[in-house]
Motif scaffolding. Sequence first.
Motif: not given
Ligand code: ZN
Length: 453
Positions: A82-86, A240-242, A279-281, A330-332
């Motif tokens: 649900t969250h990865i930076h290609a 987004s990120h939070i 992402a995160h929280g 994974t938030d690569v």
């Molecule tokens: Zn991220």
Amino acid sequence: MANANGASARMRVFRGTLIHATPEEAVKILEDALLGVQADGKIAFIGEGKDLHRLSQEFAFTPSSVTHLEKHEFFMPGMVDTHIHAPQYSYAGTALDMPLLDWLNKYTFPVESRFRDKSFAREVYTQVVKRTLKNGTTTACYFATIHTDSSLLLGHIADDLGQRALVGKVCMDRNNSVKHYKETCQESLEETRRFIAELLGKKYALVKPVVTPRFVLSCSGTLLGQLGQLAKNNNLHIQSHISENIEEVKIVKELFPDLDSYTDVYHKHNLLTDKTVMAHGCYLSNEELALFRETGASLSHCPNSNISLRSGFLNVRNVLNHKVKLGLGTDVAGGYSASMLDAVRRTLDTSKILSIQDPELETLTFEEVFRLATLGGSQALSLDDQIGNFQVGKDFDALRVNVAVPDGPIDLIQLEEPKIMLERFLNLGDDRNIVEVYVAGRKVVPYPKKPLC
Ligand code: ZN
Ligand code: GUN
């Protein structure tokens, strides 16, 4: 040729063990099951082996054409990242020596600025899509960079290699650290509109755009508001990120002193909807979680990144108790691994660490985490009407797992029951155990010799 049920002659049928999650049961096991996939990639039926004859007549397939899984094999739903930076895949596994804001300035923005170059983007994006597919990610929710054409290329590559994807052109009109890695508010909006129009214009079956303000620190209030409006008018996904890091939360408070919380900043800009994933929280209050629940927005838990960048720990049990939708990411490259199996393991580790600190806290079970990696992810991305588990009418997104693959990472001393096989795979397995990957019924791993049409 279709029969009375509308079933096509090209029905593919598998027989063996199915393991998936439902809202009621975190791990549901069907042994000696039959599963039929119709030509459009949707699951036509799920039945029992003993009903082979009846089902073969009803759905017009020949029993001899059925594919049998081995004793050490099972099908599970494809995993949802649900969250990865290609673009950050290009430096995955390095640069984990500083906290978030320094890390963004020193490593991330300079690397992302290189994606203006489409040939570099093509190389990295092909690698990340191939690598994640091979590791069982059938759906990925990607951040790209601010560059529209490279972001469109990521969509093209995911489509070409057969991965289901949400792709976001990143928006940021506030960044002082890297000179050229920034847009004006107007550029960001115009380019986002172009990105969405061009991506939708491709009519990819499995790849869709997602509106992507990077995070509050990278976006002016005007940009946030306009992006919220754009998403609302066009019923688009948002990511987004939070509340990832304490310093970040503090700066958000300084930037928006009149708003109640970090969550309220997104809410007031129309960015919290039932198609939003944040992402995160790690530092969300219970009031903020209640706002997530009210709006239908979801969280992506990225434990490798939270630990690697020393950001914090997300209390997943508390999120689930608030009935907020949650998937894993994974938030690569804040997270160093592109494998969702790693996200599963780090989720369990984090839960155990939190329950060492607070013995009252109920530790997550591997069954619950399996559900988060599959069904939970599909819910977090509002795709659970199409994917997430094995249900008639959903797309067949699946992993064929062989726990005892030769030269693999798991030594099976004896034949185990399916739930133990799943547990061993989640804890010890890797891509060698994932012998086939299907997305919408199409086999995408092993990679076909010829390009997919
Ligand atoms: Zn991220
Ligand atoms: N917050 C804003 N941008 C990023 C990013 O690229 N990675 C992570 N982990 N957090 C962010």
